[in-house]
Motif scaffolding. Sequence first.
Motif, short mmCIF file in Angstrom:
data_model
loop_
_atom_site.label_atom_id
_atom_site.label_comp_id
_atom_site.label_asym_id
_atom_site.label_seq_id
_atom_site.Cartn_x
_atom_site.Cartn_y
_atom_site.Cartn_z
N GLU A 149 -30.33 -75.00 99.36
CA GLU A 149 -29.70 -75.37 100.63
C GLU A 149 -29.37 -76.88 100.71
O GLU A 149 -29.73 -77.55 101.70
CB GLU A 149 -30.59 -74.97 101.81
N THR A 151 -26.65 -78.31 101.34
CA THR A 151 -25.62 -78.63 102.33
C THR A 151 -26.16 -78.61 103.76
O THR A 151 -25.41 -78.88 104.70
CB THR A 151 -24.44 -77.65 102.23
N ASN A 152 -27.43 -78.28 103.96
CA ASN A 152 -28.00 -78.19 105.30
C ASN A 152 -27.78 -79.48 106.09
O ASN A 152 -28.16 -80.56 105.65
CB ASN A 152 -29.50 -77.90 105.24
N PRO A 156 -18.50 -81.98 107.19
CA PRO A 156 -17.53 -81.59 106.15
C PRO A 156 -17.36 -82.62 105.05
O PRO A 156 -17.22 -82.26 103.87
CB PRO A 156 -16.24 -81.40 106.95
N ILE A 159 -20.39 -82.41 102.77
CA ILE A 159 -20.33 -81.21 101.93
C ILE A 159 -19.35 -81.42 100.78
O ILE A 159 -19.63 -81.07 99.63
CB ILE A 159 -19.93 -79.98 102.77
N SER A 180 -26.91 -71.67 99.48
CA SER A 180 -26.35 -72.32 100.67
C SER A 180 -25.86 -71.27 101.65
O SER A 180 -25.49 -70.15 101.27
CB SER A 180 -25.18 -73.23 100.28
N HIS A 181 -25.84 -71.65 102.94
CA HIS A 181 -25.24 -70.81 103.96
C HIS A 181 -23.74 -71.10 104.09
O HIS A 181 -23.03 -70.40 104.80
CB HIS A 181 -25.92 -71.02 105.31
N GLN A 182 -23.28 -72.15 103.41
CA GLN A 182 -21.86 -72.50 103.41
C GLN A 182 -21.15 -71.66 102.35
O GLN A 182 -20.81 -72.12 101.27
CB GLN A 182 -21.69 -74.00 103.13
N HIS A 184 -18.17 -70.18 101.94
CA HIS A 184 -16.83 -70.52 101.46
C HIS A 184 -16.88 -71.76 100.57
O HIS A 184 -16.20 -71.82 99.54
CB HIS A 184 -15.89 -70.75 102.64
N GLU A 185 -17.68 -72.74 100.97
CA GLU A 185 -17.75 -73.98 100.21
C GLU A 185 -18.38 -73.73 98.83
O GLU A 185 -17.91 -74.26 97.81
CB GLU A 185 -18.55 -75.04 100.97
N GLU A 214 -17.03 -64.71 102.17
CA GLU A 214 -17.72 -64.46 103.44
C GLU A 214 -17.61 -62.98 103.82
O GLU A 214 -18.60 -62.37 104.23
CB GLU A 214 -17.15 -65.35 104.54
#
Length: 225
Positions: A149, A151-152, A156, A159, A180-182, A184-185, A214
């Motif tokens: 994680e 990117t927590n 933008p 990231i 990560s929960h991002q 798409h990234e 997603e």
Amino acid sequence: MRVEIQNLSKEYKEKQVLQDISFNIESGTVCGLLGVNGAGKSTLMKILFGLISADSGKICFDGQQKASNQIGALIEAPAIYMNLSAFDNLKTKALLFGISDKKIHETLEVIGLAETGKKRAGKFSLGMKQRLGIGMAILTEPHFLILDEPTNGLDPDGIAELLNLIAKLKAQGVTVLISSHQLHEVSKVADQIVILNQGRICYNHANNQEDDIEQLFFKIVHGGM
């Protein structure tokens, strides 16, 4: 470094957190590890880094079951000293491994913190702190990097900086596992997508950049597949 995870299982307090996990990560690639909270991602990463032991199964790094300092990791919050500069933070680890100041400066260039001078880490943005945490992880030139994680809390721009750094490390031949929960990234840099659900792997395929990651994730986790 090629990573092979074979039939890995882990139980906590009579709850099966990981159930017969098996997948490979090819050398010099980025693997995106996805899953909802409690899916087992952090447990798997801690086992890979050697922080905890699996109940059964094995892990091989380039065919060997030990990789020592060839593995770097950023798991949970970066372990940095807020009252020290970026250079001095890296120096605290460099002293343990006999790493030169030249290598510290090279690492600062890689993570984009070469111009921070004597500025204390406590004054850094969240993105800068994350990059410093990665700098601590890559200072020993690991062949395999684990990022849990990272990117927590990043905006933008933060990231984007982090993903650019991952792409740079990949170009240098480093194998990367990132959760990560991002979604798409992560799909922008991942060569492989692995989705964990309730301690089991329910998806493991090469990343097709044309796929909507997603939509795929929610279909698998919430709709079944």
